[in-house]
Structure formats: structure tokens, C-alpha cells
Design a protein around this motif. Structure first.
Motif, PDB file in Angstrom:
ATOM      1  N   LYS A 174       1.029  -1.224   0.012  1.00  0.00           N
ATOM      2  CA  LYS A 174       0.027   0.003   0.140  1.00  0.00           C
ATOM      3  C   LYS A 174       0.866   1.321   0.034  1.00  0.00           C
ATOM      4  O   LYS A 174       0.507   2.249  -0.682  1.00  0.00           O
ATOM      5  CB  LYS A 174      -0.975   0.030   1.249  1.00  0.00           C
ATOM      6  CG  LYS A 174      -2.151  -0.977   1.184  1.00  0.00           C
ATOM      7  CD  LYS A 174      -2.773  -0.807   2.357  1.00  0.00           C
ATOM      8  CE  LYS A 174      -4.101  -1.814   2.517  1.00  0.00           C
ATOM      9  NZ  LYS A 174      -4.495  -2.013   3.778  1.00  0.00           N
ATOM     10  N   HIS A 196       4.060   1.946  -1.197  1.00  0.00           N
ATOM     11  CA  HIS A 196       4.814   2.077  -2.272  1.00  0.00           C
ATOM     12  C   HIS A 196       3.499   2.083  -3.586  1.00  0.00           C
ATOM     13  O   HIS A 196       4.166   2.212  -4.486  1.00  0.00           O
ATOM     14  CB  HIS A 196       5.666   1.295  -2.368  1.00  0.00           C
ATOM     15  CG  HIS A 196       6.897   1.166  -1.755  1.00  0.00           C
ATOM     16  ND1 HIS A 196       7.803   2.542  -1.712  1.00  0.00           N
ATOM     17  CD2 HIS A 196       7.381   0.692  -0.669  1.00  0.00           C
ATOM     18  CE1 HIS A 196       8.767   2.390  -0.916  1.00  0.00           C
ATOM     19  NE2 HIS A 196       8.484   1.298  -0.019  1.00  0.00           N
ATOM     20  N   LYS A 197       2.189   1.872  -3.094  1.00  0.00           N
ATOM     21  CA  LYS A 197       1.164   1.871  -4.211  1.00  0.00           C
ATOM     22  C   LYS A 197       1.771   1.016  -5.299  1.00  0.00           C
ATOM     23  O   LYS A 197       1.547   1.337  -6.554  1.00  0.00           O
ATOM     24  CB  LYS A 197       1.119   3.391  -4.828  1.00  0.00           C
ATOM     25  CG  LYS A 197       0.769   4.470  -3.690  1.00  0.00           C
ATOM     26  CD  LYS A 197       0.032   5.514  -4.304  1.00  0.00           C
ATOM     27  CE  LYS A 197      -0.143   6.732  -3.257  1.00  0.00           C
ATOM     28  NZ  LYS A 197       0.950   7.070  -2.214  1.00  0.00           N
ATOM     29  N   SER A 256      -3.113  -1.760  -7.805  1.00  0.00           N
ATOM     30  CA  SER A 256      -4.225  -0.780  -8.143  1.00  0.00           C
ATOM     31  C   SER A 256      -5.425  -0.614  -7.198  1.00  0.00           C
ATOM     32  O   SER A 256      -6.090   0.377  -7.049  1.00  0.00           O
ATOM     33  CB  SER A 256      -4.725  -0.886  -9.565  1.00  0.00           C
ATOM     34  OG  SER A 256      -4.911  -2.534  -9.685  1.00  0.00           O
ATOM     35  N   SER A 257      -5.850  -1.723  -6.613  1.00  0.00           N
ATOM     36  CA  SER A 257      -7.029  -1.810  -5.817  1.00  0.00           C
ATOM     37  C   SER A 257      -6.698  -2.512  -4.562  1.00  0.00           C
ATOM     38  O   SER A 257      -5.820  -3.430  -4.426  1.00  0.00           O
ATOM     39  CB  SER A 257      -8.156  -2.418  -6.507  1.00  0.00           C
ATOM     40  OG  SER A 257      -7.799  -3.627  -6.635  1.00  0.00           O
ATOM     41  N   THR A 314       7.471  -5.660  -1.565  1.00  0.00           N
ATOM     42  CA  THR A 314       7.995  -4.591  -2.262  1.00  0.00           C
ATOM     43  C   THR A 314       8.471  -4.851  -3.677  1.00  0.00           C
ATOM     44  O   THR A 314       8.852  -4.145  -4.322  1.00  0.00           O
ATOM     45  CB  THR A 314       8.840  -3.616  -1.830  1.00  0.00           C
ATOM     46  OG1 THR A 314      10.090  -4.220  -1.589  1.00  0.00           O
ATOM     47  CG2 THR A 314       8.411  -3.127  -0.346  1.00  0.00           C
TER      48      THR A 314
END
Lengths: 316, 570
Positions: free
Chosen positions: B420, B422-423, B426-427, B472
Motif C-alpha cells: 500500500k 509504495h502504491k 491498483s485496488s 515491495t
């Protein structure tokens, strides 16, 4: 010799409530009779206080219902009393029992609010001081040290006096409540800050914090999401004991006449009023609010003491 | 007659919910002048056996049934006062940690003399003389002078010698040694083991050695008892049990011990101890999220290049720079790591290996030198975005599985946090899917996500750490003593897992360990560290076959020999 805790990964995870009912703390609670009584006492007093508009026999603030003819009535079991007023009445003809319920409510609200504010300030500053270290830490902790050299009651008096001087022209009834909370919180934040700082300094060197730093998470998220939940144990203990302390300090201030005004009497105000009549024979006006205050503080304190022992691994 | 006989010993620990039987039906005998080893993994009940013999069971444990006999006399039913007379006089004890088992406020002399006078009919002058002799016999140089000193003036190994002298004060017939060398570095361990063996023969003392370390067992014991979950699974002469184990558990335990003398591709059949869940779905890594969009720039040359790296810690602060004193943890270290290889750093405690790992990940700021990751100079990186991009490419697995996970977070949140942050997904549902795939892939099963870390054992927690580090999608993984807090069979599982993941994902690894045998199993190239300096860097096999540096030669010669251990299955 440690028991191996190999729970099969397929077992269903228990809910938070099941976890609590099965916890060691809950079982320690069930084993201590004094604590159960203290908890029951606290619960009853809280209920009486917060339900006072519905369960108090009279409304001491409803001027229409007050009758000066009813003033100085002794408690119900003494000759010449009116059984409608169980613990007697005061100089205005107000029912002491109802006044105690309402007074306890104000005492508790002031106590809770000041504990919450003090905890917020103290935890915040303690986290920052402990996590950042260096000069920020030195600055915050020296301020705390200086403040610790003054007794809490003196600081509350100082702030109260200063605030009254500044806002003297404003509506006293509303403001004295907030001034009281402000002065009480400012005198109690130091304990939270010191405790949280100490725990934070231990936690920040643990590997889970380092792991979060390696992931790249910024300091403030590490403080709030990772460290804060791990330092709340001691904070809960201080908060409980401080609640009792805040109630007593509030009562002291009100007794001295700088706390809650007579139109919104807290337990301290009631004792203060009753004190004037203590030597003229109307002892019930001071004694019963005093007993209520003592009971309330005792119950909360016993609960806090037990919580401190239960959360202390050295005493298990 | 045997010195010690344990018959049908059963030790119970009643608790709120149930009774935990720590030791169940154990039979052992021990003769004078012999060493009996009790080996097993944590929770096997081996220390409990020792404590039951000396009568120091931790509350609320008690001997539920069975007998302990010393020279035929039953001792477990004696009164507390009589037991106290036995302790020290007839039974001596050597504890694990020499740093805490001596009183720091008393001289060695007063501690020794006190014990001697309590148990033997000697005057204090005679006791002093005896104390000096004892110190001499445990190999402390210049005993007349050193006996006047305090424990803090002795090194760890010397203190353990004093503890041994203390155990031998009253000429006991039996000495119990509970993990006597676990807290010591390998070079000191070798000396202490040699001393124990010598004293045992010279003084005709029976010795019960409790350890988790097969190397210690192979080195000094005559007989060995293997314990598993409180039960004795195999018992016999050491050479027999280690060379040709009959019980499945012993076989699996022995096959899990990393050997310093051979390299194995994978540790075989180690699933006896902790059933790890087999991944339920076979994930094809190359098409899965974990393997996808590893949008890292191609680099020519080494992935990581460390040049003249230095780190000093301030030990004495002062406002004047000239008055400050420093401890140099890392002194001018240079090495490079090629893409896809596992680079090992090995050395004793305090040699600076962990400091290097923390410098590379940015937990510490270097005092000098450079760290090049690909073409990026890490020490001069200031832009937070660049720092984040770097952080994402390198992850770390820590030593202590008990403190490396936040106890207040659920496992799925722990693993999801880096994704989350490091985005990378997408969902929310994609994050959940990735987390459950990750947990499944490291052998924990999807359901583990709902639980808190304390519900897992050390090995399982280390799997969670690995899942978090992989979340990551790093290209470079630093493992700082990832298995030194784990039992040997679980260590084998974790090492297998790390090897698998490295192959599947093409990870580059920096593997830090104090254990040469583990290094040999894991690494392609190895650097040997000592006092903050890199002594030698060479190919792994070459290092073990033909060490160049004197220190490396010393380290290799001091490792306990594992020649006795069976090589079946390897």
C-alpha cells in the motif's frame, strides 16, 4: 522451558471479544474480589452520575421546584426531617442526594475531559521526544522537568488565575468549565510524556520499527501506526489513576472557589458550600458530598492499581 | 553403580487451561567420568530434565512421577533443606550465560571461598588455597592475582571458566551444564569444550550436557539422548546415534544440521518438526504480480559496490571535536556484489557485519566511503523520491523473529503495508489477493493473515518477515542472521525457502551469519570480517578448501567436527 505455541494455521482466528474473555487480564480480574467490587462501585457511581437527570429524585437546578421552606432539612432518619429528602437539603432547599448525583456528573466530565486532553498532549510530545531524540527531546523534556518542580495544584491555580484575569469579562459559567479542564490537563501531561517517551525509546530500537524504516515509511506514520499501539499499556494505567487525581484536584480547586461556580456545582463546590455550615450543626451538607467524592476516587484508584499490577509482567 | 539414574521421569506444568507435560517417561543413566548429552530443540524439555535433577524446577512445574537417584539414593523426594545440601556439594551446575551467572559485586575469590567453606570442612585459608588451585586447573593464567578481581575484569570465555571452577568447588560427583557454550563465540566455545572434557576425565566427574547444538554433542559426549516433545526418542552411544540414527526424528534432525564440510543444494526431509503448509496453489512466479513489472533499470557491472565504507559511533561526546572519542565499527571496507549472487559476510560478534547491513539499507548514515547501488550513489541521495525508489529495491530480513513484527497488527496488515505504501497495487482487492498469495507461497497458508504475530512460532514468524520483505518486489535482499534465533530443523526449512525464492525471483542477496556452516550452504562468495575489517573475500568453496588469511584458518579449525554425523539423505 517454554510451551511451544504451534497453532495450526488453519484454525479459525478468534474475534476480539473472545480474545478478551480468554485473556490473562480478564482471569486475573475474576480472581481479585477487591477489584470486582471496585469495578462494580465505579460502574454504579458512573451510572448514577450520568443518568442523574432521569433518576435523581429532585432537579436541584429547577428554581421553580425549590422552596426556601425546605432549607436546612436534616437526613431522613433524623427527627424533623422530610422523607422526600433522603440526605437532607441545603441552605436553598435543594435536595443533597440529587445535588450529589449532578455534582458527580460534573466532576466526572471535568475529570474525563482533562485526562483526555492531558493524554493527547502528553502522548504526542512523548512520542516526538522519544522518537526524534536529540535537541527536540531535550527541549520537550526540560520543559517537562521544570513543570514537575511545581505541584500540579499550584499550576492549575496559576493557569486558572491567569485565564480568569484575561477572560474575566466573558460568560463565567461557560468559561470556568473550559478553564478548569485546560488548567488540569496542563498540570498532568508531563506524566504521560515521560512514560511514553521511555517506552518509545525502547520500541524504536526494535526490529519491527527498523523494518518499517527499511520499507521507507515516514517517521510520523511509524510513530502513529507502529509505536503508538505498542506503548498504550502504561498510558491506560496512568490515565485511570489520573482520572481519580483529576477529580480530587478539581474538587480542591472548586473548594478553594476557583473551580466550578455555585450555579453548576461539582462535588468540590458542594463540599465548599457545606463547609460554611459544618460548625452550625448542618453537617450533612458537607459530609455526604465528601463521602461520595471519597468513594468515587477510591473505586477508580483501586481499579487503576489493579490495572497497573495486571499489566506489569514482573508481578505476574 | 551409576552416578545418576533417572527413571520414568515426568514433569508437569499445570496452567489455567490445561496441564502441560514437559518431560514424559524419560530414563537415563550416567556413569562417573562420562559425559551424557541431552539434545533437542526448543520446547523438547531438555532443560527441564536438568532442572528436575538439581531440584530447581520453575514454578509451577513439579515432578509428577518417576525417580531421580544419585548413587542409588532417591533425591527428588528429599526435603528442600536436604536438596540444598546436595546442590553445590554433590551436584554442580554450569549455566548458559557467563555474563549473568556471577555476582558482579563480589570478587572471584569471595564467591569461590564462600562456596567451598559452605560445603567442605576447610578453614578460609585452606579454602583460598583450593580456590587458586581450581582457577589454575580451569586454565586461568596467573590465578593468584586474578582471583582478587571482579567478574567484569574477565572476558566472556574466562568468566565461563570461573563458572566451571565454581561448579567444581566442592568436588561434586555430577555436573549439569545447561547450554554451556551457546553464549560464546566459536573460538572460545572450542576451548571451553576441551576444558570440560579434560576435567571430566581427570576428576572422574559425571557430566550431563544439555544443548541444542549437534556440534557440541559430537565433540564431547560419550552418550547422547535425543528428546522430542518431552519424550526420549533415541538414546545410546554418541557415535552410534549420530552415525546410524534409527528414529525418524533423529534422522531428520541430523540431516538438518548444516555441515561445514560439504555443500548441499537443499536440506532433505525436514518436515518432521513443524509441518509447513504446502502452497495450495502453485503460483507461476514469472506471470504473477511478484515476478511482473520488475521495472528495474538494467545495470552493467556489480549490483552493489561498497567502497572504503566507514562507520564510527561516538563513545564520548564533547562540544570540542578534538575531545570526542569514537568506536570504529566498520573500517574502510570494500566489496561488490554481482547481480543474482549470494554474498556472505561472516565473523564473530562485534565484527561489524550487521552495521554494514544497516549502512546499506540507510538505517545508519555512513561516516565515510561510498555505496553504489547500480549506478546510484546511496550515501549522497537526498531527494525523498529517489530514496523511496531505492528503499523499494532493497529489503531486509532481521534476526529476531519476535521483535521484528509489530505485535499489535494483524499479519495481513503487516504484509500489506509495504504494498500500500509504495502504491504497488491498483485496488484494495488486488492487495488482498497479493497478500494471500504471498502468505501461501512462504508456506503459511492464506488463513494466517487474520491472526496476530504472537500466535506463531519463531520459524513461522520468520516466514512472515520474508513475505513482508518480498512485498515491495525487491531485487536485493539483505538477510541479517535470519536463522540464528531458530532451531536447527526450522533453520533448514527457512534456508530452503530462501534458496527457492532466490531462484524463482532472481534475487541478489547479502547473507550475514556467524555460522560458517550456514554460510557454506547459502553463499556464492564470502567475506570474512574481524574487528570491522574485511580480512578475506573469496569464492565460497575456495574459502573452505583453501583459506588464505590466518584468521579464516583459525575460524575453520575451531568449528566442531561433524564427521560423526550420518550422511544418509544428503
Amino acid at each position: 522451558m517454554t510451551e511451544t505455541s504451534e497453532t495450526p494455521a488453519s484454525k479459525k482466528a478468534p474475534s476480539t471479544m473472545e480474545r478478551l474473555l480468554d485473556s490473562d487480564i480478564f482471569h486475573a480480574f475474576l480472581r481479585s474480589k477487591v477489584t470486582i467490587m471496585a469495578a462494580a462501585g465505579t460502574l454504579i457511581l458512573f451510572l448514577l452520575a450520568f443518568l442523574s437527570p432521569w433518576i435523581a429524585p429532585h432537579d436541584p437546578f429547577d428554581l421553580a421546584s425549590l422552596d426556601v421552606m425546605n432549607s436546612y432539612m436534616p437526613p431522613a432518619w433524623i427527627e424533623g426531617a422530610d422523607p422526600a429528602f433522603l440526605l437532607g437539603t441545603d441552605d436553598q432547599g435543594r435536595d443533597i442526594l440529587s445535588a450529589i448525583f449532578y455534582g458527580m456528573r460534573i466532576s466526572l466530565i471535568v475529570g474525563f475531559c482533562s485526562v483526555i486532553f492531558a493524554a493527547l498532549v502528553g502522548i504526542g510530545l512523548g512520542l516526538i521526544a522519544g522518537y526524534m531524540g536529540g535537541r527536540i527531546d531535550a527541549l520537550i523534556m526540560r520543559v517537562a522537568d521544570v513543570q514537575l518542580t511545581f505541584p500540579a495544584i499550584l499550576i492549575a491555580l496559576l493557569i486558572d488565575g491567569a485565564a480568569r484575569g484575561l477572560f474575566g469579562s466573558l460568560d463565567r459559567e461557560v468559561f470556568s468549565f473550559w478553564i478548569l479542564i485546560f488548567s488540569l490537563s496542563l498540570s498532568f501531561w508531563v506524566q504521560y510524556a515521560r512514560t511514553v517517551r521511555g517506552s518509545t525509546m525502547v520500541e524504536k530500537n526494535k526490529e519491527y520499527v527498523q523494518a518499517a524504516r527499511v520499507i521507507g515509511i515516514p517517521s510520523w506514520i511509524i510513530m502513529l501506526r507502529h509505536i503508538l499501539p505498542n506503548v498504550t499499556g502504561p498510558v491506560m494505567v496512568i490515565a485511570t489513576i489520573n482520572l481519580a487525581l483529576a477529580i480530587v484536584t478539581e474538587a480542591t480547586l472548586s473548594f478553594l472557589g476557583v473551580g466550578m461556580p455555585i450555579t453548576q456545582p461539582s462535588l468540590g463546590t458542594l463540599i465548599s458550600v457545606g463547609n460554611d455550615y459544618l460548625y452550625s450543626g448542618e453537617w450533612w451538607m458537607a459530609i455526604f458530598p465528601g463521602v461520595a467524592l471519597a468513594l468515587l476516587v477510591l473505586c477508580v484508584n483501586l481499579l487503576g492499581d489493579w490495572l497497573r499490577d495486571a499489566l506489569n509482567p514482573k508481578l505476574r | 553403580m551409576s552416578v545418576l539414574e533417572i527413571q520414568d521421569l515426568r514433569v508437569d506444568f499445570p496452567s489455567r487451561k490445561s496441564t502441560f507435560t514437559a518431560v514424559d517417561g524419560v530414563n537415563l543413566t550416567l556413569e562417573a567420568g562420562k559425559i551424557l548429552g541431552v539434545v533437542g530443540e526448543s520446547g523438547a524439555g531438555k532443560s527441564t530434565v536438568g532442572n528436575a535433577v538439581i531440584g530447581l524446577l520453575q514454578e509451577p512445574g513439579f515432578i509428577a512421577s518417576g525417580e531421580v537417584r544419585l548413587h542409588g539414593q532417591t533425591i527428588n523426594t528429599l526435603s528442600e533443606a536436604d536438596k540444598r545440601k546436595l546442590r553445590g556439594r554433590k551436584i554442580g551446575m554450569i549455566f548458559q550465560d557467563p555474563l549473568t551467572s556471577l555476582d558482579p559485586l563480589q570478587t572471584i575469590e569471595s564467591q569461590l571461598v564462600e562456596t567451598i567453606v559452605t560445603h567442605l570442612p576447610l578453614s578460609s585459608r585452606e579454602a583460598q588455597k583450593r580456590a587458586v588451585e581450581l582457577l589454575d586447573s580451569v586454565g586461568i593464567p596467573d590465578p593468584e592475582a586474578r582471583i582478587k578481581q571482579y567478574p567484569h575484569q574477565f572476558s566472556g570465555g574466562m568468566r565461563q571458566r570461573v563458572v566451571i571452577a565454581l561448579a567444581l568447588c566442592a568436588e561434586p560427583e555430577l555436573v549439569i551444564a545447561d547450554e554451556p557454550t551457546t553464549a560464546l563465540d566459536v573460538s572460545i566455545q572450542a576451548q571451553i569444550l576441551e576444558l570440560m572434557k579434560k576435567l571430566c576425565t581427570e576428576r572422574n566427574v559425571a557430566m550431563l550436557v544439555i544443548t541444542h547444538d549437534m556440534g557440541v554433542i559430537a565433540e564431547i559426549t560419550d552418550h547422547v539422548a535425543v528428546m522430542y516433545h518431552g519424550k526420549l526418542v533415541e538414546y545410546g552411544e554418541t557415535a552410534q546415534v549420530l552415525g546410524a540414527p534409527t528414529h525418524e526424528y533423529t534422522k531428520s534432525l541430523i540431516s538438518a544440521v548444516p555441515r561445514p564440510d560439504i555443500r548441499v543444494e537443499r536440506f532433505p526431509s525436514v518436515n518432521y518438526i513443524e509441518a509447513s503448509e504446502k502452497p495450495t496453489r502453485n503460483i507461476d512466479i514469472s506471470t504473477h504480480w511478484l515476478g511482473q513489472s520488475r521495472d528495474y533499470a538494467k545495470i552493467s557491472g556489480p549490483l552493489l559496490k561498497v567502497n572504503d565504507l566507514q562507520m564510527k559511533f561516538e563513545t564520548k561526546g564533547s562540544i570540542f571535536a578534538s575531545r570526542r572519542e569514537y568506536f570504529h565499527a566498520v573500517k574502510k571496507v570494500s566489496f561488490d556484489i554481482q547481480e543474482g549472487e549470494t554474498f556472505g559476510l561472516v565473523g564473530e560478534s562485534g565484527s561489524g557485519k550487521s552495521t554494514i547491513a544497516r549502512l546499506i539499507t540507510g538505517l545508519y548514515t555512513a561516516s565515510g566511503g561510498s555505496i553504489m547501488f547500480g549506478d546510484t550513489e546511496l550515501t549522497s541521495l537526498k531527494n525523498p523520491r529517489q530514496v523511496l525508489a531505492m528503499r523499494r529495491q532493497m529489503q531486509m530480513i532481521f534476526q529476531d523473529p519476535f521483535s521484528s513484527l509489530n505485535a499489535r497488527m494483524r499479519v495481513r496488515d503487516i504484509v500489506a503495508e509495504p504494498i500500500k505504501f509504495h502504491k504497488l497495487a491498483s485496488s484494495g482487492s488486488e492487495v488482498r489477493q497479493i497478500v494471500s498469495d504471498l502468505l501461501d507461497h512462504v508456506g503459511l497458508g492464506t488463513a494466517a493473515g487474520e491472526k496476530f504475530p504472537h500466535e506463531f512460532s519463531g520459524g513461522q514468524r520468520q516466514r512472515i518477515s520474508i513475505a513482508r520483505a518480498l512485498a515491495t518486489r525487491p531485487r536485493f535482499l539483505i538477510c541479517d542472521e535470519p536463522t540464528s534465533a531458530l532451531d536447527v530443523s526450522i533453520q533448514a526449512q527457512i534456508l530452503n525457502l530462501l534458496k527457492d525464492l532466490q531462484q524463482e525471483l532472481g534475487l541478489t542477496m547479502l547473507f550475514i551469519s556467524h555460522d560458517l556452516a550456514v554460510i557454506r550452504q547459502m553463499c556464492t562468495r564470502v567475506g570474512v570480517m574481524r574487528h570491522g575489517e574485511l580480512c578475506e573475500v573469496s569464492q565460497c568453496e575456495a574459502l573452505f578448501d583453501a583459506p588464505q588469511h590466518e584468521y579464516t584458518k583459525d575460524l575453520l579449525s575451531l568449528m566442531p567436527s561433524m564427521d560423526l554425523l550420518s550422511r544418509a539423505d544428503l
